[in-house]
Each structure stands twice: as structure tokens, then as C-alpha cells.
Design a protein around this motif. Sequence first.
Motif, PDB file in Angstrom:
ATOM      1  N   PHE A 163       0.820  -1.211   0.000  1.00 23.01           N
ATOM      2  CA  PHE A 163       0.000   0.000   0.000  1.00 23.01           C
ATOM      3  C   PHE A 163       0.856   1.264   0.000  1.00 23.01           C
ATOM      4  O   PHE A 163       0.475   2.265  -0.620  1.00 23.01           O
ATOM      5  CB  PHE A 163      -0.969   0.012   1.179  1.00 23.01           C
ATOM      6  CG  PHE A 163      -2.219  -0.780   0.920  1.00 23.01           C
ATOM      7  CD1 PHE A 163      -2.987  -0.550  -0.207  1.00 23.01           C
ATOM      8  CD2 PHE A 163      -2.630  -1.756   1.800  1.00 23.01           C
ATOM      9  CE1 PHE A 163      -4.137  -1.268  -0.455  1.00 23.01           C
ATOM     10  CE2 PHE A 163      -3.782  -2.478   1.568  1.00 23.01           C
ATOM     11  CZ  PHE A 163      -4.535  -2.242   0.434  1.00 23.01           C
ATOM     12  N   VAL A 164       1.992   1.239   0.647  1.00 27.55           N
ATOM     13  CA  VAL A 164       2.896   2.390   0.604  1.00 27.55           C
ATOM     14  C   VAL A 164       3.431   2.593  -0.817  1.00 27.55           C
ATOM     15  O   VAL A 164       3.495   3.723  -1.312  1.00 27.55           O
ATOM     16  CB  VAL A 164       4.053   2.220   1.618  1.00 27.55           C
ATOM     17  CG1 VAL A 164       5.167   3.222   1.366  1.00 27.55           C
ATOM     18  CG2 VAL A 164       3.532   2.349   3.038  1.00 27.55           C
ATOM     19  N   ALA A 199       0.694   4.028  -2.929  1.00 25.45           N
ATOM     20  CA  ALA A 199       0.459   5.435  -2.617  1.00 25.45           C
ATOM     21  C   ALA A 199       1.403   6.349  -3.404  1.00 25.45           C
ATOM     22  O   ALA A 199       1.060   7.496  -3.689  1.00 25.45           O
ATOM     23  CB  ALA A 199       0.622   5.677  -1.120  1.00 25.45           C
ATOM     24  N   GLN A 200       2.560   5.826  -3.793  1.00 25.00           N
ATOM     25  CA  GLN A 200       3.496   6.605  -4.598  1.00 25.00           C
ATOM     26  C   GLN A 200       2.928   6.912  -5.984  1.00 25.00           C
ATOM     27  O   GLN A 200       3.330   7.871  -6.625  1.00 25.00           O
ATOM     28  CB  GLN A 200       4.826   5.873  -4.739  1.00 25.00           C
ATOM     29  CG  GLN A 200       5.498   5.538  -3.433  1.00 25.00           C
ATOM     30  CD  GLN A 200       5.788   6.749  -2.578  1.00 25.00           C
ATOM     31  OE1 GLN A 200       6.303   7.747  -3.064  1.00 25.00           O
ATOM     32  NE2 GLN A 200       5.434   6.675  -1.307  1.00 25.00           N
ATOM     33  N   ALA A 236      -3.660   8.504  -5.394  1.00 28.61           N
ATOM     34  CA  ALA A 236      -4.834   8.053  -4.650  1.00 28.61           C
ATOM     35  C   ALA A 236      -5.641   7.004  -5.407  1.00 28.61           C
ATOM     36  O   ALA A 236      -6.172   6.071  -4.799  1.00 28.61           O
ATOM     37  CB  ALA A 236      -5.723   9.244  -4.310  1.00 28.61           C
ATOM     38  N   LEU A 250      -4.001   3.651  -5.045  1.00 26.47           N
ATOM     39  CA  LEU A 250      -4.191   3.175  -3.679  1.00 26.47           C
ATOM     40  C   LEU A 250      -5.611   2.658  -3.475  1.00 26.47           C
ATOM     41  O   LEU A 250      -5.828   1.586  -2.897  1.00 26.47           O
ATOM     42  CB  LEU A 250      -3.887   4.305  -2.692  1.00 26.47           C
ATOM     43  CG  LEU A 250      -3.884   3.971  -1.218  1.00 26.47           C
ATOM     44  CD1 LEU A 250      -2.834   2.919  -0.903  1.00 26.47           C
ATOM     45  CD2 LEU A 250      -3.625   5.239  -0.408  1.00 26.47           C
TER      46      LEU A 250
END
Length: 94
Positions: free
Chosen positions: A61-62, A65-66, A69, A72
Motif C-alpha cells: 500500500f505504501v 500510494a506513490q 490516490a 491506492l
Amino acid sequence: MTADVFSILLHVALGLVAGFAVGLVHFRLLWWNTQMLLGAGSAVAAIAVIVLRFAVLVGVFVLLAQFGALALLAGAVGVLAARQVAVKRYGGTA
């Protein structure tokens, strides 16, 4: 304009695929972890699997996120879809 739409669609597709894949692994390890806790498995190994499951999930998830949105959110939808597959495969209530 077309490149922007293509980029958005690519990020959403990446999120869906990554979320679904990590979700399948997460819920398979959850099933295995439950078997360890209910059976004669080692408590230390069970805790290590719990930590590993969440570390991989958070790491994916990190990374998503890059990409923004939408990636994600698509990843979260992928995990929810994998949950449905896991519930059908391993039984239980949704």
C-alpha cells in the motif's frame, strides 16, 4: 489528454492487480496462521507470520500510494476482491 487518461488507467490497473495479488497472499497466510494457532503450531512462528502478513500488506500500500490516490484505492478494491475469493475457497461467512 490521451496520455493522461492512459496513465490513470495504468495506475488503476496496477493497483487492482497488486491489491488482488497481495490480498490472495494475505488471506492464504491468514488461513495458514489460523491453522497454526488452532493446531499444534509454534506460537512464535504464528506471531512471525502475523507480522509478515501485515508488513507485506502495508509495504504494497505504501508503494501504491506513490502512484497516487486512485492506485491506492484500486489496491484496496483488489484486496476486497481477493477477500471474496478467499471466503469462497476457505469457507466462512462474509
